[in-house]
Scaffold this motif. Structure first.
Motif, PDB file in Angstrom:
ATOM      1  N   ARG A  79      42.518  51.262  50.388  1.00  0.00           N
ATOM      2  CA  ARG A  79      42.618  51.575  51.821  1.00  0.00           C
ATOM      3  C   ARG A  79      41.521  50.851  52.599  1.00  0.00           C
ATOM      4  O   ARG A  79      41.767  50.292  53.663  1.00  0.00           O
ATOM      5  N   ALA A  80      40.315  50.869  52.045  1.00  0.00           N
ATOM      6  CA  ALA A  80      39.189  50.207  52.703  1.00  0.00           C
ATOM      7  C   ALA A  80      39.452  48.706  52.809  1.00  0.00           C
ATOM      8  O   ALA A  80      39.124  48.080  53.831  1.00  0.00           O
ATOM      9  N   GLN A  81      40.026  48.122  51.774  1.00  0.00           N
ATOM     10  CA  GLN A  81      40.355  46.698  51.821  1.00  0.00           C
ATOM     11  C   GLN A  81      41.400  46.424  52.893  1.00  0.00           C
ATOM     12  O   GLN A  81      41.311  45.466  53.652  1.00  0.00           O
TER      13      GLN A  81
ATOM     14  N   ARG B 219      42.025  48.173  55.597  1.00  0.00           N
ATOM     15  CA  ARG B 219      41.402  48.334  56.924  1.00  0.00           C
ATOM     16  C   ARG B 219      40.524  47.129  57.249  1.00  0.00           C
ATOM     17  O   ARG B 219      40.483  46.664  58.385  1.00  0.00           O
ATOM     18  N   PHE B 220      39.808  46.626  56.230  1.00  0.00           N
ATOM     19  CA  PHE B 220      38.939  45.463  56.442  1.00  0.00           C
ATOM     20  C   PHE B 220      39.763  44.275  56.934  1.00  0.00           C
ATOM     21  O   PHE B 220      39.397  43.606  57.908  1.00  0.00           O
ATOM     22  N   TRP B 221      40.896  43.991  56.277  1.00  0.00           N
ATOM     23  CA  TRP B 221      41.675  42.803  56.634  1.00  0.00           C
ATOM     24  C   TRP B 221      42.402  42.977  57.966  1.00  0.00           C
ATOM     25  O   TRP B 221      42.549  42.035  58.725  1.00  0.00           O
TER      26      TRP B 221
ATOM     27  N   ASP C 213      41.159  44.655  60.420  1.00  0.00           N
ATOM     28  CA  ASP C 213      40.052  44.446  61.354  1.00  0.00           C
ATOM     29  C   ASP C 213      39.761  42.953  61.502  1.00  0.00           C
ATOM     30  O   ASP C 213      39.483  42.464  62.594  1.00  0.00           O
ATOM     31  N   PHE C 214      39.850  42.210  60.396  1.00  0.00           N
ATOM     32  CA  PHE C 214      39.664  40.755  60.419  1.00  0.00           C
ATOM     33  C   PHE C 214      40.713  40.116  61.341  1.00  0.00           C
ATOM     34  O   PHE C 214      40.396  39.259  62.165  1.00  0.00           O
TER      35      PHE C 214
END
Lengths: 219, 221
Positions: free
Chosen positions: A92-94, A96-98, A100-101
């Protein structure tokens, strides 16, 4: 009690498209309201007094603003089908990171490509293509960023595909040549009804951008 | 198996402070590795675990990195879900919490940066812009104890790190926070009563000294 779902949107907005795709993936019926951004409706100003922007998802009278926040909300409320975020916290964190990217890079760099000239445009083009290439790497051999089915990152990113004709024409770039995997992924997403029904035709967006450029005095 | 938690940090970065407050709220033991951002020497570890942005904070949990402060806070909340929730459980309340944390990210950070680095000529505009944004937060806070209501959570965590910068804003911007946004100041002091916040935030004097140095470095008068 039946859910009442309304989406305040603007047809060429990639941010609006994200919410449309999420609603379609979950099979949610909703009322679509297209806003005239030069003449914002009292409803929009009431539902998003802070930013006065679309998209705004209105669920049983309560507004949710910011596209990625609305997509997460949809995923959490209608959690019984077509999950958009993975269940594992690290995955999930990955995701959200992408997403956001995508927010940080694609829109702004893309905007430079169709609104600027000369050095600024060259810098925008480079930023834009570099970002697409990084996303291609991230995709790897997976059919979708979400794995076997479209997920949060796919939803956040694929809307920009509808703007590609505009980026290519005004930026004088060939995205398929530079990022073939990216184009293959986008076309794969478009085979899904939730995506194809949510994205406007590239030509329609192109015509819209031509009008916008005239307004900005860019022609 | 014991969890191995490492935080790549910079002592007064509001983004890093969000993570430190969250880890403290959950009572998680971790190793804090300070990055030399003023000396412009990012560690090879940082470049390895955050190749995309090369920025702090990065949380490394059992060897796996997570970047972007609000993303890290959500991760911490999901993994250590048995204690001190950092986000509400209701989806609509969660959406509101995320909205206000995003507002802090989109508006506060940029406008306070401009104020911190403003020259004499730019100061008036920078201060006005910053105060307008603060007043919106003041309105949003209203009579509530915290942004989400009765409980300290996500939007508070996003914003409270800037409290250690208040003194710096006041000196550089020539105004008093308590006059301009008394509710925000009262809220910040209420948050500071929590150990997770008071033990995480650095001394405001040290923050001011840092910005004197930063302004010299950038040649700002």
């Amino acid at each position: 009690m039946a859910d009442e779902v309304t989406l305040l949107d603007f047809w060429p907005s990639p941010f609006g498209m994200r919410v449309r795709i999420a609603l379609a993936e979950k099979g949610i019926k909703y009322e679509y309201k297209d806003e005239d951004l030069r003449n914002k409706s009292p409803l929009l100003l009431k539902m998003n007094p802070v930013h006065k922007k679309i998209p705004v998802l209105v669920h049983n009278g309560k507004p949710i603003c910011e596209s990625l926040i609305a997509v997460q909300y949809i995923d959490e409320v209608w959690s019984d089908r077509s999950p958009l975020l993975p269940s594992d916290p690290y995955q999930r964190a990955q995701a959200r990171f992408w997403a956001d990217f995508v927010d940080k890079k694609i829109y702004d760099a893309g905007r430079k490509v169709w609104t600027t000239k000369g050095e600024e445009q060259e810098a925008g083009k480079k930023e834009f293509l570099d970002a697409l290439k990084l996303l291609e790497e991230q995709l790897g051999d997976k059919p979708y960023f979400g794995g076997d089915n479209i997920g949060y990152v796919d939803v956040s990113l694929v809307p920009f595909y509808s703007w590609f004709k505009a980026y290519e024409t005004f930026g004088n770039i060939n995205i398929e040549k530079e990022c073939p995997k990216f184009i293959a992924w986008a076309k794969r997403c478009l085979q899904k009804e939730s995506v194809s029904k949510s994205l406007p035709d590239q030509n329609k967006v192109f015509d819209f951008i031509v009008e916008m450029r005239k307004k900005f005095g860019l022609e | 198996m014991a969890d191995e938690v490492v935080l790549l940090n910079f002592w007064c970065s509001p983004f890093c402070l969000r993570v430190r407050i969250s880890l403290a709220e959950k009572g998680i033991n971790y190793e804090c590795k300070e990055e030399d951002l003023m000396g412009n020497k990012k560690s090879s570890l940082l470049l390895q675990v955050n190749p995309v942005h090369n920025k702090v904070p990065v949380l490394i949990h059992n060897g796996k990195p997570i970047s972007e402060s609000l993303n890290i806070v959500e991760y911490i909340d999901e993994v250590w879900s048995d204690t001190s929730p950092l986000l509400p459980s209701d989806p609509y309340q969660r959406a509101q919490a995320r909205f206000w944390a995003d507002y802090v990210d989109k508006k506060i950070d940029d406008s306070q940066s401009k104020l911190l680095l403003a020259s004499k000529e730019e100061q008036e505009a920078a201060r006005k812009s910053f105060l307008d944004i603060l007043k919106l937060l003041e309105e949003q806070l209203g009579d509530k104890a915290y942004f989400g209501g009765d409980k300290f959570d996500f939007a508070d965590i996003a914003f409270v790190p800037y409290y250690c910068f208040f003194k710096t804003y006041e000196i550089l911007g020539n105004f008093k926070m308590v006059e301009e946004c008394p509710k925000v100041v009262a809220w910040a002091k209420r948050c500071m009563e929590k150990e997770s916040v008071s033990k995480s935030l650095p001394d405001p004097h040290k923050v001011y000294e840092l910005f004197v140095e930063v302004r010299k470095k950038f040649g700002v008068q």
